[in-house]
Design a protein around this motif. Sequence first.
Motif, short mmCIF file in Angstrom:
data_model
loop_
_atom_site.label_atom_id
_atom_site.label_comp_id
_atom_site.label_asym_id
_atom_site.label_seq_id
_atom_site.Cartn_x
_atom_site.Cartn_y
_atom_site.Cartn_z
N ALA A 78 58.09 40.86 58.39
CA ALA A 78 57.26 41.51 57.37
C ALA A 78 56.37 42.55 58.04
O ALA A 78 55.81 42.31 59.10
CB ALA A 78 56.41 40.48 56.66
N ASP A 79 56.25 43.71 57.40
CA ASP A 79 55.39 44.77 57.92
C ASP A 79 53.98 44.67 57.35
O ASP A 79 53.02 45.03 58.01
CB ASP A 79 55.97 46.15 57.56
CG ASP A 79 57.39 46.32 58.07
OD1 ASP A 79 57.61 46.09 59.26
OD2 ASP A 79 58.26 46.66 57.25
N ARG A 80 53.89 44.24 56.09
CA ARG A 80 52.61 44.12 55.40
C ARG A 80 52.61 42.88 54.53
O ARG A 80 53.65 42.46 54.05
CB ARG A 80 52.37 45.34 54.51
CG ARG A 80 52.07 46.59 55.30
CD ARG A 80 51.79 47.78 54.39
NE ARG A 80 51.55 48.98 55.16
CZ ARG A 80 52.48 49.66 55.83
NH1 ARG A 80 53.71 49.25 55.84
NH2 ARG A 80 52.16 50.74 56.51
N LEU A 81 51.42 42.37 54.28
CA LEU A 81 51.26 41.25 53.37
C LEU A 81 51.02 41.83 51.98
O LEU A 81 50.02 42.52 51.75
CB LEU A 81 50.08 40.38 53.80
CG LEU A 81 49.80 39.15 52.94
CD1 LEU A 81 50.99 38.20 52.94
CD2 LEU A 81 48.54 38.45 53.45
N GLU A 134 56.92 31.52 55.45
CA GLU A 134 55.49 31.24 55.42
C GLU A 134 54.92 31.04 56.81
O GLU A 134 53.82 31.50 57.10
CB GLU A 134 55.21 30.04 54.51
CG GLU A 134 55.42 30.39 53.05
CD GLU A 134 55.11 29.25 52.10
OE1 GLU A 134 54.97 28.09 52.55
OE2 GLU A 134 55.00 29.53 50.89
N ARG A 135 55.66 30.38 57.70
CA ARG A 135 55.20 30.25 59.09
C ARG A 135 55.11 31.63 59.73
O ARG A 135 54.15 31.94 60.44
CB ARG A 135 56.16 29.35 59.88
CG ARG A 135 55.96 27.88 59.62
CD ARG A 135 56.70 27.01 60.62
NE ARG A 135 58.14 27.25 60.65
CZ ARG A 135 59.03 26.64 59.88
NH1 ARG A 135 58.64 25.77 58.99
NH2 ARG A 135 60.31 26.91 60.00
N HIS A 136 56.12 32.45 59.47
CA HIS A 136 56.16 33.82 59.99
C HIS A 136 54.94 34.62 59.50
O HIS A 136 54.26 35.29 60.28
CB HIS A 136 57.46 34.48 59.54
CG HIS A 136 57.51 35.95 59.69
ND1 HIS A 136 57.73 36.57 60.90
CD2 HIS A 136 57.37 36.95 58.78
CE1 HIS A 136 57.73 37.88 60.72
NE2 HIS A 136 57.51 38.14 59.44
N LEU A 137 54.65 34.54 58.20
CA LEU A 137 53.52 35.27 57.63
C LEU A 137 52.19 34.76 58.17
O LEU A 137 51.27 35.54 58.41
CB LEU A 137 53.56 35.19 56.10
CG LEU A 137 54.74 35.91 55.46
CD1 LEU A 137 54.85 35.54 53.98
CD2 LEU A 137 54.64 37.42 55.63
N GLY A 142 47.63 35.81 59.80
CA GLY A 142 46.50 34.91 60.03
C GLY A 142 45.72 34.54 58.78
O GLY A 142 46.27 34.04 57.81
N ASN A 143 44.40 34.78 58.83
CA ASN A 143 43.51 34.37 57.74
C ASN A 143 43.83 35.05 56.42
O ASN A 143 43.63 34.46 55.36
CB ASN A 143 42.05 34.62 58.12
CG ASN A 143 41.58 33.61 59.15
OD1 ASN A 143 42.13 32.52 59.28
ND2 ASN A 143 40.55 33.99 59.90
N ALA A 144 44.32 36.27 56.45
CA ALA A 144 44.69 36.95 55.21
C ALA A 144 45.79 36.16 54.50
O ALA A 144 45.76 35.98 53.28
CB ALA A 144 45.13 38.38 55.48
N TRP A 145 46.77 35.67 55.27
CA TRP A 145 47.83 34.85 54.70
C TRP A 145 47.28 33.52 54.20
O TRP A 145 47.61 33.07 53.10
CB TRP A 145 48.96 34.59 55.70
CG TRP A 145 49.84 33.47 55.24
CD1 TRP A 145 49.86 32.19 55.71
CD2 TRP A 145 50.76 33.49 54.15
NE1 TRP A 145 50.75 31.43 55.00
CE2 TRP A 145 51.31 32.21 54.04
CE3 TRP A 145 51.19 34.48 53.28
CZ2 TRP A 145 52.26 31.87 53.08
CZ3 TRP A 145 52.14 34.15 52.32
CH2 TRP A 145 52.66 32.87 52.23
#
Length: 158
Positions: A78-81, A134-137, A142-145
Amino acid sequence: MTNSEGARPNKWPWPPMLLAIAALAAIGLCIVLPVPLPRNDAVVWIGYLVAVFGFALDGWAILTMRAARTNILPHRAADRLVTWGPFRFSRNPIYLANTLLLIGIGLAAGNGWFVPLALLMAVLVDRLAIRREERHLAIRFGNAWIDYAAATPRWLIG
Protein backbone atom coordinates in the motif's frame (compact mmCIF):
# COMPACT_ATOMS: atom_id res chain seq x y z
CA MET A 1 10.13 -4.62 8.10
CA THR A 2 10.13 -8.11 6.67
CA ASN A 3 9.52 -8.74 3.02
CA SER A 4 6.45 -10.86 3.69
CA GLU A 5 4.69 -8.29 5.90
CA GLY A 6 6.13 -4.84 5.27
CA ALA A 7 7.00 -4.87 1.59
CA ARG A 8 3.77 -6.52 0.46
CA PRO A 9 0.95 -8.30 2.23
CA ASN A 10 0.63 -11.39 0.01
CA LYS A 11 2.51 -13.33 -2.60
CA TRP A 12 -0.68 -14.03 -4.57
CA PRO A 13 -3.68 -11.80 -5.40
CA TRP A 14 -6.08 -14.01 -3.41
CA PRO A 15 -9.26 -11.91 -3.55
CA PRO A 16 -9.75 -11.78 -7.34
CA MET A 17 -8.62 -15.39 -7.65
CA LEU A 18 -11.15 -16.51 -5.03
CA LEU A 19 -13.89 -14.42 -6.65
CA ALA A 20 -13.30 -16.12 -10.00
CA ILE A 21 -13.08 -19.60 -8.43
CA ALA A 22 -16.33 -19.07 -6.49
CA ALA A 23 -18.19 -17.85 -9.60
CA LEU A 24 -16.91 -20.66 -11.80
CA ALA A 25 -17.60 -23.27 -9.10
CA ALA A 26 -21.18 -21.97 -8.67
CA ILE A 27 -21.77 -22.20 -12.42
CA GLY A 28 -20.23 -25.67 -12.65
CA LEU A 29 -22.05 -27.00 -9.60
CA CYS A 30 -25.34 -25.66 -10.95
CA ILE A 31 -24.86 -27.75 -14.08
CA VAL A 32 -23.99 -30.92 -12.14
CA LEU A 33 -26.22 -30.49 -9.09
CA PRO A 34 -28.66 -27.60 -9.43
CA VAL A 35 -29.76 -25.81 -6.28
CA PRO A 36 -32.53 -23.59 -7.60
CA LEU A 37 -33.72 -20.50 -5.78
CA PRO A 38 -37.29 -19.22 -5.92
CA ARG A 39 -37.92 -17.76 -9.37
CA ASN A 40 -40.32 -14.98 -8.59
CA ASP A 41 -39.98 -11.36 -9.59
CA ALA A 42 -39.17 -10.17 -6.08
CA VAL A 43 -36.18 -12.52 -5.65
CA VAL A 44 -34.88 -11.74 -9.14
CA TRP A 45 -35.15 -7.97 -8.62
CA ILE A 46 -33.54 -8.17 -5.19
CA GLY A 47 -30.72 -10.07 -6.87
CA TYR A 48 -30.32 -7.39 -9.51
CA LEU A 49 -30.33 -4.65 -6.87
CA VAL A 50 -27.77 -6.43 -4.68
CA ALA A 51 -25.53 -7.09 -7.72
CA VAL A 52 -25.79 -3.49 -8.92
CA PHE A 53 -25.06 -2.21 -5.41
CA GLY A 54 -22.02 -4.51 -5.20
CA PHE A 55 -20.80 -3.36 -8.60
CA ALA A 56 -21.32 0.31 -7.69
CA LEU A 57 -19.56 -0.09 -4.33
CA ASP A 58 -16.65 -1.81 -6.07
CA GLY A 59 -16.38 1.04 -8.59
CA TRP A 60 -16.59 3.70 -5.88
CA ALA A 61 -13.84 2.00 -3.85
CA ILE A 62 -11.58 1.58 -6.89
CA LEU A 63 -12.07 5.21 -7.93
CA THR A 64 -11.34 6.33 -4.36
CA MET A 65 -8.10 4.38 -4.32
CA ARG A 66 -7.13 5.74 -7.73
CA ALA A 67 -7.85 9.30 -6.54
CA ALA A 68 -5.58 8.62 -3.56
CA ARG A 69 -2.90 7.44 -5.98
CA THR A 70 -2.38 4.24 -4.10
CA ASN A 71 -1.91 0.70 -5.26
CA ILE A 72 -5.10 -1.27 -5.78
CA LEU A 73 -3.60 -4.74 -6.26
CA PRO A 74 -4.10 -6.86 -3.13
CA HIS A 75 -0.70 -8.53 -3.31
CA ARG A 76 1.30 -5.31 -3.59
CA ALA A 77 2.36 -2.82 -0.93
CA ALA A 78 0.00 0.00 0.00
CA ASP A 79 1.24 3.48 -0.86
CA ARG A 80 -1.30 5.40 1.23
CA LEU A 81 -3.86 4.68 3.91
CA VAL A 82 -7.27 5.45 2.40
CA THR A 83 -9.90 6.33 5.01
CA TRP A 84 -12.49 8.30 3.02
CA GLY A 85 -15.16 7.43 0.48
CA PRO A 86 -16.49 3.91 1.06
CA PHE A 87 -13.52 3.25 3.35
CA ARG A 88 -15.32 5.40 5.97
CA PHE A 89 -17.87 2.60 6.39
CA SER A 90 -15.79 -0.53 5.82
CA ARG A 91 -12.06 -1.25 5.84
CA ASN A 92 -12.69 -3.65 2.95
CA PRO A 93 -15.37 -2.23 0.66
CA ILE A 94 -14.00 -4.01 -2.41
CA TYR A 95 -14.20 -7.43 -0.75
CA LEU A 96 -17.65 -6.58 0.60
CA ALA A 97 -18.67 -5.52 -2.92
CA ASN A 98 -17.36 -8.78 -4.40
CA THR A 99 -19.39 -10.79 -1.90
CA LEU A 100 -22.55 -8.78 -2.62
CA LEU A 101 -21.97 -9.12 -6.36
CA LEU A 102 -21.84 -12.91 -6.16
CA ILE A 103 -24.91 -13.09 -3.91
CA GLY A 104 -26.82 -10.77 -6.25
CA ILE A 105 -25.89 -12.79 -9.32
CA GLY A 106 -27.02 -15.97 -7.58
CA LEU A 107 -30.39 -14.49 -6.61
CA ALA A 108 -30.98 -12.94 -10.05
CA ALA A 109 -29.97 -16.11 -11.90
CA GLY A 110 -31.71 -18.50 -9.53
CA ASN A 111 -28.43 -20.35 -8.85
CA GLY A 112 -28.36 -21.28 -5.17
CA TRP A 113 -24.68 -22.19 -5.26
CA PHE A 114 -23.64 -18.54 -5.53
CA VAL A 115 -24.82 -17.66 -2.02
CA PRO A 116 -22.86 -20.18 0.08
CA LEU A 117 -19.85 -19.90 -2.21
CA ALA A 118 -19.91 -16.10 -1.84
CA LEU A 119 -19.89 -16.50 1.93
CA LEU A 120 -17.12 -19.11 1.75
CA MET A 121 -15.15 -16.75 -0.50
CA ALA A 122 -15.57 -13.97 2.07
CA VAL A 123 -14.24 -16.20 4.86
CA LEU A 124 -11.27 -17.29 2.74
CA VAL A 125 -10.51 -13.70 1.69
CA ASP A 126 -10.60 -12.75 5.36
CA ARG A 127 -8.14 -15.48 6.30
CA LEU A 128 -5.85 -15.40 3.24
CA ALA A 129 -5.80 -11.69 2.46
CA ILE A 130 -7.42 -9.33 4.95
CA ARG A 131 -5.55 -10.49 8.05
CA ARG A 132 -2.24 -10.24 6.19
CA GLU A 133 -3.16 -6.88 4.67
CA GLU A 134 -3.99 -5.54 8.12
CA ARG A 135 -0.59 -6.60 9.49
CA HIS A 136 1.01 -4.95 6.46
CA LEU A 137 -0.96 -1.72 7.01
CA ALA A 138 -0.11 -1.68 10.73
CA ILE A 139 3.58 -1.94 9.92
CA ARG A 140 3.45 0.72 7.18
CA PHE A 141 1.12 3.24 8.81
CA GLY A 142 1.45 2.61 12.56
CA ASN A 143 -0.85 4.70 14.75
CA ALA A 144 -2.82 6.05 11.79
CA TRP A 145 -3.81 2.47 10.95
CA ILE A 146 -4.54 1.59 14.58
CA ASP A 147 -6.87 4.61 14.94
CA TYR A 148 -8.60 3.87 11.63
CA ALA A 149 -9.04 0.16 12.43
CA ALA A 150 -10.48 1.00 15.85
CA ALA A 151 -13.07 3.35 14.31
CA THR A 152 -14.02 1.43 11.14
CA PRO A 153 -15.41 -2.12 10.94
CA ARG A 154 -13.63 -4.73 8.87
CA TRP A 155 -16.75 -5.47 6.82
CA LEU A 156 -19.78 -3.39 7.84
CA ILE A 157 -20.25 -4.50 11.42
CA GLY A 158 -17.95 -5.64 14.15
